[in-house]
Design a protein around this motif. Structure first.
Motif, PDB file in Angstrom:
ATOM      1  N   THR A 116       0.850  -1.181   0.000  1.00 56.56           N
ATOM      2  CA  THR A 116       0.000   0.000   0.000  1.00 56.56           C
ATOM      3  C   THR A 116       0.886   1.231   0.000  1.00 56.56           C
ATOM      4  OG1 THR A 116      -1.703  -1.179   1.250  1.00 56.56           O
ATOM      5  CG2 THR A 116      -1.816   1.240   1.247  1.00 56.56           C
ATOM      6  N   ASN A 158       1.859   6.966   3.414  1.00 58.87           N
ATOM      7  CA  ASN A 158       1.325   8.321   3.498  1.00 58.87           C
ATOM      8  C   ASN A 158       1.952   9.039   4.678  1.00 58.87           C
ATOM      9  OD1 ASN A 158      -0.440   8.166   6.042  1.00 58.87           O
ATOM     10  ND2 ASN A 158      -1.249   6.456   4.827  1.00 58.87           N
ATOM     11  N   ASN A 208       1.219  12.878   7.000  1.00 55.46           N
ATOM     12  CA  ASN A 208       0.376  14.056   7.194  1.00 55.46           C
ATOM     13  C   ASN A 208       1.117  15.038   8.077  1.00 55.46           C
ATOM     14  OD1 ASN A 208      -1.636  15.902   8.094  1.00 55.46           O
ATOM     15  ND2 ASN A 208      -3.219  14.404   7.561  1.00 55.46           N
ATOM     16  N   SER A 227       1.810   9.345  10.401  1.00 55.50           N
ATOM     17  CA  SER A 227       1.597   8.449   9.271  1.00 55.50           C
ATOM     18  C   SER A 227       0.851   7.220   9.756  1.00 55.50           C
ATOM     19  CB  SER A 227       2.927   8.045   8.629  1.00 55.50           C
ATOM     20  OG  SER A 227       2.708   7.087   7.610  1.00 55.50           O
ATOM     21  N   THR A 259       0.995   4.497   7.966  1.00 53.43           N
ATOM     22  CA  THR A 259       1.742   3.382   7.389  1.00 53.43           C
ATOM     23  C   THR A 259       2.650   2.776   8.463  1.00 53.43           C
ATOM     24  OG1 THR A 259       1.752   4.485   5.234  1.00 53.43           O
ATOM     25  CG2 THR A 259       3.332   2.691   5.572  1.00 53.43           C
TER      26      THR A 259
END
Length: 243
Positions: free
Chosen positions: A204, A207, A209, A229, A231
């Motif tokens: 995936t 990401n 932020n 994140s 992830t």
């Protein structure tokens, strides 16, 4: 209702509970394929990522897939002996995976598969969307026959067949598979088949932020970003886009 029981008293031995049902595996998502190409391949050839039509081999041919990337085919068929598929990873540091998308069916007769220049089976993914109607058993999207004369067939990579069966090991001798097999129908593992589990690693996109928007002014020229994140294991840092 309307039935009778004759026998020892059940008593405390009457145990009722919800059955423990197995958890079914999550199947891969179907890929929206690019269109197949218009070029047919009938002999030994080195190909790069791209769109092709049919691979049709009649024995003693070698197809080398040169470098990771997306390869799209209408169908793949090999007959006779000693056809070989070679996955050239270029260098161990070359990023990416081999993604092999086949619109119809794949049938391999006494064929071989190998890797060169590093890499691993877990970086090779086949998605075969045929229903098997063009293969020998009329039902298997992927149909692989065993080798002959003590020379096993070989297949590498993970396979997702959403519309047909997967059949490995038709015929005599043996077949070696390294990868993983998924089917919405049936997976048939026949005589003298060896399967080494090396599944394709679906990933995936990570990401990050930076948190709520912050403002800089002449009076307050610095601020703190609350980075996060979702992830697992992700690390990150922030830089300005214009210095």
């Amino acid at each position: 209702v309307g039935s009778t029981y004759t026998g020892p008293a059940i008593g405390a031995r009457n145990v009722t509970a919800n059955p423990s049902l197995p958890i079914m595996p999550v199947m891969p998502a179907n890929t929206v394929f690019p269109a197949a190409g218009t070029t047919d391949i009938t002999g030994s050839q080195t190909i790069t990522p791209g769109n092709y039509r049919n691979i049709t081999l009649n024995g003693n041919k070698t197809i080398t897939l040169s470098g990771p990337g997306v390869y799209v085919f209408n169908s793949i068929k090999s007959t006779g002996n000693s056809c070989s598929f070679v996955f050239d990873f270029k260098t161990p540091a070359t990023p990416g995976n081999f993604l092999i998308y086949v619109w119809r069916d794949v049938e391999l007769t006494k064929s071989q598969a190998s890797m060169i220049n590093g890499g691993s089976e877990s970086r090779i993914y086949w998605e075969i969307q045929g229903n098997g109607s063009t293969n020998s058993d009329l039902s298997s999207s992927l149909y692989i026959q065993n080798g002959s004369n003590g020379n096993p067939s070989a297949f590498i990579g993970s396979v997702w067949a959403p519309n047909g069966n997967i059949t490995i090991g038709a015929g005599t001798s043996a077949c070696n598979v390294k990868g993983a097999l998924w089917s919405n129908k049936q997976i048939n593992i026949n005589n003298a088949v060896s399967v080494t589990y090396a599944p394709f690693i679906f990933c995936t996109a990570p990401n990050a932020n930076a948190g709520p928007d912050k403002s800089l002014t002449c009076d307050f020229p610095t601020t703190t970003l609350n980075g996060s994140s979702s992830t697992p294991g992700a690390t990150f840092n922030w830089t300005t886009v214009n210095g």
